[in-house]
Design an enzyme around this catalytic site. Structure first.
Site, PDB file in Angstrom:
ATOM      1  N   ARG A  60      64.216  17.089  50.529  1.00 59.89           N
ATOM      2  CA  ARG A  60      65.257  17.932  49.957  1.00 59.89           C
ATOM      3  C   ARG A  60      66.512  17.090  49.792  1.00 59.89           C
ATOM      4  O   ARG A  60      66.730  16.118  50.549  1.00 59.89           O
ATOM      5  CB  ARG A  60      65.561  19.111  50.882  1.00 59.89           C
ATOM      6  N   HIS A 104      62.720  17.331  40.501  1.00 58.72           N
ATOM      7  CA  HIS A 104      62.032  18.158  41.503  1.00 58.72           C
ATOM      8  C   HIS A 104      60.635  18.564  41.014  1.00 58.72           C
ATOM      9  O   HIS A 104      60.319  19.757  40.888  1.00 58.72           O
ATOM     10  CB  HIS A 104      62.872  19.400  41.852  1.00 58.72           C
TER      11      HIS A 104
HETATM   12  C1  GLV Z   1      58.835  22.053  46.640  1.00 60.18           C
HETATM   13  O1  GLV Z   1      59.845  21.436  46.765  1.00 60.18           O
HETATM   14  C2  GLV Z   1      58.347  22.951  47.640  1.00 60.18           C
HETATM   15  O2  GLV Z   1      59.065  23.204  48.614  1.00 60.18           O
HETATM   16  O3  GLV Z   1      57.211  23.417  47.499  1.00 60.18           O
END
Ligand code: GLV
Length: 310
Positions: free
Chosen positions: A225, A273
Site C-alpha cells: 500500500r 494499482h
Molecule cells: C489489492 O490491492 C487488494 O487489496 O486486493
C-alpha cells in the site's frame, strides 16, 4: 436463500460480478445504486471501497465482503463494528500478484530498466545476463500472498529471503522475524518486494531507517500500500543512489496526482494499482461461501480482526 447484495467498486466490474454470482445463486438481488427503495432488505455489502455516506443506511447488514486482500481503503470509522468484515484472497488474486512480482523482479534481474533507458537513447551497450541464483530477493510479508510470491521466486532459482512479524517456516526460503530479523535480512537483498498488509505496525515502514539498512543500489518493488512508503525518505534514498530504481504499484493518494514528484523519474516505474485482482468467475466461489456463511450466522472465511488490521 435469496441474498440481497449491495455492490460498490470503482475498479471491479458489476456486470461480471452479477454474472458470476448467478452461477452460484438461483435467485438473488444485486444493487449498485446508493439510493434504493428498500435499504433494509440488503444483507450483504460486496465492496472495494465504501460509498461516500458509509453503510449506515443498510440496517440489516449481515456481512461486509471486501473485494480486496487489503482493507486499508475502508475508513474504520465508517464501518458498522457489529457487522463482520471479510477480505478476499483467492487463487486468481494470488496468481496475478505472483505474476506481477515475477515480472517486476525479472525486469531488474535482466536489467530491462537499463535497456529501456538505453533504447530511448539509441545506445547499444552489452550487459551480460546473470543467473537467478546470484540475485537475492527479500519479500516483506509472508501471509498467503507473500508466501506464494516467495515460493514462486524460489522456484525460479532466486535466492529468496522472507520477513514476517510472526514466525514462518517455508521450504527453501530464509525467513526472518521481527525488527531485529528485518535489519539482518535487508543488507542481504538486491531486490525488495513489499506485500505487507497496511496496519499500525507496518505503516511508514519503508522509511529512511529502513533504507539505511539496505545495501547501496537496492531495487524496491512496492505492491503493498502507498501508506507503507514515506515518500520524502524514498526520494532522498533514490537521489543518494541507496535505491537504484523502484517499481510502485500503489500510492498514498490514488490516482497519483499529476504533479506528484514520483512521476517523471527515470528510476521509478509507476503502475496504477494493477498488481493483483480477484477475477469474478474464479473468486465467486469464495464470495458465495461467505454469503452462505453470513446468512447462516456462521463465522466468515478470511474474517478481518480490526484490532490487528487484516
Ligand atoms: C489489492 O490491492 C487488494 O487489496 O486486493
Amino acid at each position: 436463500m435469496t441474498p440481497h447484495i449491495y455492490f460498490n467498486s470503482d475498479i471491479d466490474s458489476p456486470v461480471e460480478w452479477r454474472d458470476a454470482l448467478a452461477t452460484e445463486f438461483r435467485a438473488f438481488t444485486f444493487s449498485t445504486a446508493e439510493a434504493m427503495d428498500s435499504p433494509d432488505a440488503v444483507d450483504i455489502a460486496l465492496i472495494w471501497q465504501l460509498p461516500p455516506q458509509g453503510l449506515k443506511q443498510f440496517r440489516n447488514l449481515r456481512a461486509i465482503l471486501c473485494l480486496g486482500a487489503g482493507i486499508s481503503q475502508l475508513d474504520p470509522s465508517l464501518l458498522p463494528c457489529h457487522v463482520p468484515l471479510a477480505r478476499l484472497v483467492d487463487d486468481s488474486l494470488t496468481r496475478t500478484m505472483v505474476d506481477y512480482a515475477k515480472t517486476a523482479v525479472y525486469r531488474f534481474h535482466r536489467a530491462f530498466h537499463i535497456f529501456e533507458q538505453q533504447s530511448r537513447e539509441r545506445t547499444w551497450q552489452f550487459r551480460p545476463p546473470t543467473l537467478t541464483r546470484d540475485t537475492s530477493v527479500g519479500v516483506l510479508g509472508l501471509g498467503e500472498i507473500g508466501s506464494s510470491v516467495a515460493k514462486a521466486l524460489g522456484d525460479e532459482g532466486f535466492c529468496v529471503h522472507g520477513w514476517s512479524r510472526t514466525a514462518k517456516q517455508l521450504a527453501g526460503i530464509n525467513t526472518y522475524l521481527g525488527w531485529g530479523g528485518l535489519w539482518q535480512m535487508l543488507p542481504r537483498c538486491k531486490i525488495i518486494v513489499n506485500v505487507l498488509p497496511l496496519t499500525d505496525a507496518t505503516r511508514a515502514i519503508l522509511s529512511s531507517e529502513f533504507f539505511s539498512h539496505c545495501r547501496d543500489g537496492v531495487y524496491l518493488i512496492n505492491m503493498g500500500r502507498g501508506g507503507h512508503l514515506v515518500e520524502q525518505d524514498f526520494l532522498a534514498a533514490l537521489d543518494s543512489r541507496r535505491i537504484a530504481a523502484a517499481t510502485l504499484d500503489v500510492a498514498s493518494v490514488e490516482p497519483l496526482p499529476p504533479m506528484d514528484a514520483l512521476w517523471n523519474r527515470p528510476d521509478v516505474l509507476i503502475t496504477p494499482h494493477v498488481a493483483g485482482i480477484s477475477i469474478p468467475r474464479v473468486a465467486v466461489r469464495k464470495v458465495a461461501e461467505n454469503i452462505r456463511r453470513a446468512l447462516a450466522g456462521q463465522p466468515l472465511l478470511q474474517q478481518v480482526d480490526l484490532a490487528r488490521g487484516y
